[in-house]
Design a protein around this motif. Structure first.
Motif, mmCIF file in Angstrom:
data_model
loop_
_atom_site.group_PDB
_atom_site.id
_atom_site.type_symbol
_atom_site.label_atom_id
_atom_site.label_comp_id
_atom_site.label_asym_id
_atom_site.label_seq_id
_atom_site.Cartn_x
_atom_site.Cartn_y
_atom_site.Cartn_z
ATOM 1 N N ILE A 102 37.876 30.287 40.958
ATOM 2 C CA ILE A 102 36.475 30.649 41.148
ATOM 3 C C ILE A 102 36.322 32.140 40.924
ATOM 4 C CG2 ILE A 102 34.558 30.721 42.809
ATOM 5 C CD1 ILE A 102 35.952 28.417 44.304
ATOM 6 N N VAL A 103 35.228 32.543 40.244
ATOM 7 C CA VAL A 103 34.900 33.952 40.027
ATOM 8 C C VAL A 103 33.705 34.296 40.904
ATOM 9 C CG1 VAL A 103 34.264 35.722 38.343
ATOM 10 C CG2 VAL A 103 35.719 33.812 37.652
ATOM 11 N N ARG A 104 33.825 35.374 41.661
ATOM 12 C CA ARG A 104 32.725 35.834 42.513
ATOM 13 C C ARG A 104 32.329 37.238 42.087
ATOM 14 N NH1 ARG A 104 32.486 32.088 46.529
ATOM 15 N NH2 ARG A 104 34.437 31.047 47.126
ATOM 16 N N GLY A 105 31.042 37.451 41.871
ATOM 17 C CA GLY A 105 30.550 38.759 41.449
ATOM 18 C C GLY A 105 29.155 38.632 40.878
ATOM 19 N N ALA A 106 28.367 39.730 40.969
ATOM 20 C CA ALA A 106 26.962 39.684 40.579
ATOM 21 C C ALA A 106 26.722 40.063 39.127
ATOM 22 C CB ALA A 106 26.144 40.606 41.487
ATOM 23 N N GLY A 107 27.625 40.792 38.496
ATOM 24 C CA GLY A 107 27.366 41.244 37.136
ATOM 25 C C GLY A 107 28.599 41.816 36.488
ATOM 26 N N TYR A 108 28.487 42.020 35.179
ATOM 27 C CA TYR A 108 29.628 42.475 34.393
ATOM 28 C C TYR A 108 29.336 43.805 33.723
ATOM 29 C CZ TYR A 108 30.304 37.425 34.892
ATOM 30 O OH TYR A 108 30.397 36.150 35.397
ATOM 31 N N ASN A 109 28.465 44.627 34.346
ATOM 32 C CA ASN A 109 28.116 45.907 33.746
ATOM 33 C C ASN A 109 29.074 46.982 34.229
ATOM 34 O OD1 ASN A 109 26.572 47.820 32.279
ATOM 35 N ND2 ASN A 109 24.706 46.679 32.742
ATOM 36 N N VAL A 110 28.961 48.169 33.621
ATOM 37 C CA VAL A 110 29.882 49.266 33.917
ATOM 38 C C VAL A 110 29.873 49.584 35.407
ATOM 39 C CG1 VAL A 110 28.088 50.945 33.375
ATOM 40 C CG2 VAL A 110 30.452 51.646 33.333
ATOM 41 N N GLY A 111 31.076 49.689 35.980
ATOM 42 C CA GLY A 111 31.218 50.004 37.400
ATOM 43 C C GLY A 111 31.152 48.815 38.320
ATOM 44 N N GLN A 112 30.732 47.651 37.841
ATOM 45 C CA GLN A 112 30.646 46.471 38.699
ATOM 46 C C GLN A 112 31.993 45.745 38.736
ATOM 47 O OE1 GLN A 112 27.175 44.633 36.779
ATOM 48 N NE2 GLN A 112 26.010 45.041 38.631
ATOM 49 N N SER A 113 32.247 45.036 39.836
ATOM 50 C CA SER A 113 33.532 44.361 40.041
ATOM 51 C C SER A 113 33.327 42.866 40.263
ATOM 52 C CB SER A 113 34.269 44.954 41.249
ATOM 53 O OG SER A 113 34.574 46.316 41.042
ATOM 54 N N VAL A 114 34.346 42.089 39.880
ATOM 55 C CA VAL A 114 34.366 40.653 40.134
ATOM 56 C C VAL A 114 35.679 40.311 40.817
ATOM 57 C CG1 VAL A 114 32.802 39.982 38.278
ATOM 58 C CG2 VAL A 114 35.225 40.225 37.788
ATOM 59 N N THR A 115 35.652 39.254 41.645
ATOM 60 C CA THR A 115 36.825 38.817 42.406
ATOM 61 C C THR A 115 37.210 37.412 41.963
ATOM 62 O OG1 THR A 115 36.112 40.150 44.292
ATOM 63 C CG2 THR A 115 37.737 38.437 44.719
ATOM 64 N N PHE A 116 38.515 37.175 41.848
ATOM 65 C CA PHE A 116 39.039 35.883 41.398
ATOM 66 C C PHE A 116 39.777 35.214 42.553
ATOM 67 C CE2 PHE A 116 38.566 38.583 37.757
ATOM 68 C CZ PHE A 116 38.107 37.755 36.748
ATOM 69 N N GLU A 117 39.515 33.908 42.739
ATOM 70 C CA GLU A 117 40.188 33.119 43.755
ATOM 71 C C GLU A 117 40.678 31.820 43.113
ATOM 72 O OE1 GLU A 117 37.532 32.432 46.962
ATOM 73 O OE2 GLU A 117 37.067 34.572 47.276
ATOM 74 N N CYS A 118 41.845 31.369 43.542
ATOM 75 C CA CYS A 118 42.399 30.129 42.997
ATOM 76 C C CYS A 118 42.071 28.949 43.903
ATOM 77 C CB CYS A 118 43.917 30.250 42.848
ATOM 78 S SG CYS A 118 44.419 31.391 41.541
ATOM 79 N N LEU A 119 42.006 27.772 43.307
ATOM 80 C CA LEU A 119 41.836 26.543 44.073
ATOM 81 C C LEU A 119 43.111 26.254 44.853
ATOM 82 C CD1 LEU A 119 40.072 24.346 41.344
ATOM 83 C CD2 LEU A 119 39.003 25.616 43.229
ATOM 84 N N PRO A 120 43.010 25.471 45.947
ATOM 85 C CA PRO A 120 44.215 25.162 46.734
ATOM 86 C C PRO A 120 45.313 24.557 45.861
ATOM 87 C CG PRO A 120 42.242 24.466 47.906
ATOM 88 C CD PRO A 120 41.791 24.883 46.534
ATOM 89 N N GLY A 121 46.555 25.009 46.105
ATOM 90 C CA GLY A 121 47.699 24.528 45.339
ATOM 91 C C GLY A 121 48.053 25.413 44.173
ATOM 92 N N TYR A 122 47.166 26.356 43.819
ATOM 93 C CA TYR A 122 47.422 27.271 42.710
ATOM 94 C C TYR A 122 47.625 28.681 43.242
ATOM 95 C CZ TYR A 122 45.842 23.521 39.633
ATOM 96 O OH TYR A 122 45.722 22.332 38.970
ATOM 97 N N GLN A 123 48.314 29.475 42.466
ATOM 98 C CA GLN A 123 48.625 30.848 42.850
ATOM 99 C C GLN A 123 48.099 31.801 41.787
ATOM 100 O OE1 GLN A 123 52.571 31.794 44.595
ATOM 101 N NE2 GLN A 123 52.792 33.185 42.863
ATOM 102 N N LEU A 124 47.477 32.905 42.252
ATOM 103 C CA LEU A 124 46.898 33.882 41.330
ATOM 104 C C LEU A 124 47.992 34.762 40.746
ATOM 105 C CD1 LEU A 124 43.853 34.808 40.573
ATOM 106 C CD2 LEU A 124 44.464 36.829 41.891
ATOM 107 N N THR A 125 48.003 34.855 39.429
ATOM 108 C CA THR A 125 48.906 35.754 38.724
ATOM 109 C C THR A 125 48.070 36.848 38.080
ATOM 110 O OG1 THR A 125 50.463 33.958 38.264
ATOM 111 C CG2 THR A 125 50.653 35.947 36.907
#
Length: 423
Positions: free
Chosen positions: A230-253
Motif C-alpha cells: 500500500i502507498v500512503r501520501g497526498a501528492g508527488y510534487n517536489v518536497g512531498q513524501s510517500v510511505t510504503f507498507e507491505c501486506l501481511p506475510g511480505y517484507q519491505l525491501t
C-alpha cells in the motif's frame, strides 16, 4: 463647491480654480441679520510646478492644475519610497500635497510575482559598504525559478552573491559569484529560492541586476501500482513524501519513505521499494501467513528458509497446511515444537504427506523449507495463536493439543472442548 457658510464666523480666504464663480445666498422667514460684505479680485490660475520624475521610475499624468493628480511607479526591482499619488493643492501659491517619491533598490525582501528583477542596493550606482542582504523568491508549490544575470560587478573575492536552492542558509548552494564575470543562467528546483549579497568595508562597485521567471516543475513518477503493498501520501510534487507498507506475510525491501527531490526532472530520492516474501525470519504476530519465496509466483532457486514463530507465553501455534503445492520430490517442510531444530519434531511434510493442521505445545514453533528440485511450487501456511494450559495447582497436565480437557477445581468438574488457559 468651495464652501457653505452660516452664522457669525468669518470664512477663510477662498480661491476659485476656474474663470467663473457662482455665489448663492438664502434667507428664510424668521430672524434677519446684517448679512455679508465680500470683495473679490481677479488672479491668474497658475499650475503646480511639474513634478520631478524619480530616477528608475515613471510618471503618469500631464495636467498640473488645482486638484489634478499625478501618479508614480517604479521600474522592476525598485521599491517606491513616498506617496504613489500626489495632488495639486489650491492656494495663491500652487504646490503639491506631497513631494515626488523616490525609487530605491532595497537591501533584501520577499518577491512573490511569477517574474521579477532583483538589484543590489544603489544599483546602477555603487552598492554601500558592509551590506548583508537576503531576498527570498517565493513561488507557488510546483514552480522553480529561472535566474538570468544582466549586470554583474563586485570586488573580487570580498564582495559576493550566493544563490541557494531553498529558503534556508543550509539549503543547497547553486552558485557563489564574485568579480566581474557575468554568471551563467541558473535553474532553481524549489518553489523557494534565496539570493544573498555581502559587501565588506572596502571597494564598492555597481553590483548586480538579475531577472527571474517561474517555470513549472514536473511531478515525480506515480509509484502505483505497488505490488503486494500500500502507498500512503497526498501528492508527488517536489518536497512531498510517500510511505510504503507491505501486506501481511511480505517484507519491505528498500526505503519505506520516499521524498520527491528538487531537480529539473522530478525523481524520488531513493529507488522504489518492493514487497517480497522473505526466505525465513522471526515472526511475532498473533496470526498471519508464511508464504513461499516469490509467492504468488513459484519459487525457483535451491534454498533453505527457516521461520521461527513466537506467540505470548501460555499460547500455542496452530498451522494450516491446506495450501501446500510443493514438488513431490526434493521439496519438504519440517516443523519443530520449539525454537531449535533439536526441539521435538512435529513432522516433515510434502504435497503428498500433508496434514491439514499442526499444533505446537509451546509458544514457539520452528518451520524450515528445503528446496532442491529442478522446478518449483508454492505454499501458503496460515498460522494463529491459541490458549494452552501448562500447569494446574495439583501438578502438571499432559494433553494432546486439540483434544478435550477435563479438570477439577474444588468440587466442580470442568470440561472444555478447546483448550484454554486455566493456570
Amino acid at each position: 463647491m468651495l464652501g457653505s457658510f452660516s452664522g457669525t464666523t468669518m470664512p477663510a480666504l477662498l480661491n476659485s480654480t476656474s474663470n467663473q464663480l457662482y455665489l448663492h445666498f438664502y434667507s428664510d422667514i424668521s430672524v434677519s441679520a446684517a448679512g455679508f460684505h465680500l470683495e473679490y479680485k481677479t488672479v491668474g490660475l497658475s499650475s503646480c510646478p511639474e513634478p520631478a520624475v524619480p530616477s528608475n521610475g515613471v510618471k503618469t499624468g500631464e495636467r498640473y492644475l488645482v486638484n489634478d493628480v499625478v501618479s508614480f511607479q517604479c521600474e522592476p526591482g525598485y521599491a517606491l519610497q513616498g506617496h504613489a499619488h500626489i495632488s495639486c493643492m489650491p492656494g495663491t501659491v500652487r504646490r503639491w500635497n506631497y513631494p515626488p517619491p523616490l525609487c530605491i533598490a532595497q537591501c533584501g525582501g520577499v518577491v512573490e510575482e511569477m517574474e521579477g528583477v532583483i538589484l543590489s542596493p544603489g544599483f546602477p550606482g555603487n552598492y554601500p559598504s558592509n551590506m548583508d542582504c537576503s531576498w527570498k523568491i517565493a513561488l507557488p508549490v510546483g514552480f522553480g525559478a529561472h535566474i538570468q544575470f544582466l549586470n554583474f560587478s563586485t570586488e573580487p573575492n570580498h564582495d559576493f552573491i550566493e544563490i541557494r536552492n531553498g529558503p534556508y542558509e543550509t539549503s543547497r548552494m547553486m552558485g557563489r559569484f564574485s568579480g566581474s564575470e557575468l554568471p551563467s543562467a541558473l535553474l532553481s528546483t524549489s518553489h523557494e529560492t534565496t539570493v544573498y549579497f555581502h559587501s565588506d568595508h572596502s571597494q564598492n562597485r555597481p553590483g548586480f541586476k538579475l531577472e527571474y521567471q517561474a517555470y513549472e516543475l514536473q511531478e515525480c513518477p506515480d509509484p502505483e501500482p505497488f505490488a503486494n503493498g500500500i502507498v500512503r501520501g497526498a501528492g508527488y510534487n517536489v518536497g512531498q513524501s510517500v510511505t510504503f507498507e507491505c501486506l501481511p506475510g511480505y517484507q519491505l525491501t528498500g526505503h519505506p519513505v520516499l521524498t520527491c527531490q528538487h531537480g529539473t526532472n522530478r525523481n524520488w530520492d531513493h529507488p522504489l521499494p518492493r514487497c517480497e516474501v522473505p526466505c525465513g525470519g522471526n515472526i511475532t504476530s498473533s496470526n498471519g501467513t508464511v508464504y513461499s519465496p516469490g509467492y504468488p509466483s513459484p519459487y525457483s532457486s535451491s534454498q533453505d528458509c527457516v521461520w521461527m514463530i513466537t506467540v505470548p507465553i501460555g499460547h500455542g501455534v496452530r498451522l494450516n497446511l491446506s495450501l501446500l503445492q510443493t514438488e513431490p520430490s526434493g521439496d519438504f517442510i519440517t516443523i519443530w515444537d520449539g525454537p531449535h531444530q533439536t526441539s521435538p519434531q512435529l513432522g516433515v511434510f510434502t504435497r503428498s504427506l500433508a496434514k491439514k493442521t499442526v499444533h505446537s505445545s509451546t509458544n514457539q514453533l520452528l518451520l524450515k523449507f528445503h528446496h532442491d528440485a529442478a522446478s518449483g511450487g508454492i505454499f501458503a501456511i496460515a498460522f494463529s495463536e491459541y490458549y494452552i494450559c501448562l500447569k494446574q495447582k495439583s501438578g502438571k497436565v499432559d494433553f494432546i493439543p486439540g483434544s478435550t480437557l477435563s479438570w477439577v477445581y474444588g468440587t466442580v468438574t470442568f470440561v472444555q472442548e478447546r483448550l484454554i488457559h486455566v493456570c
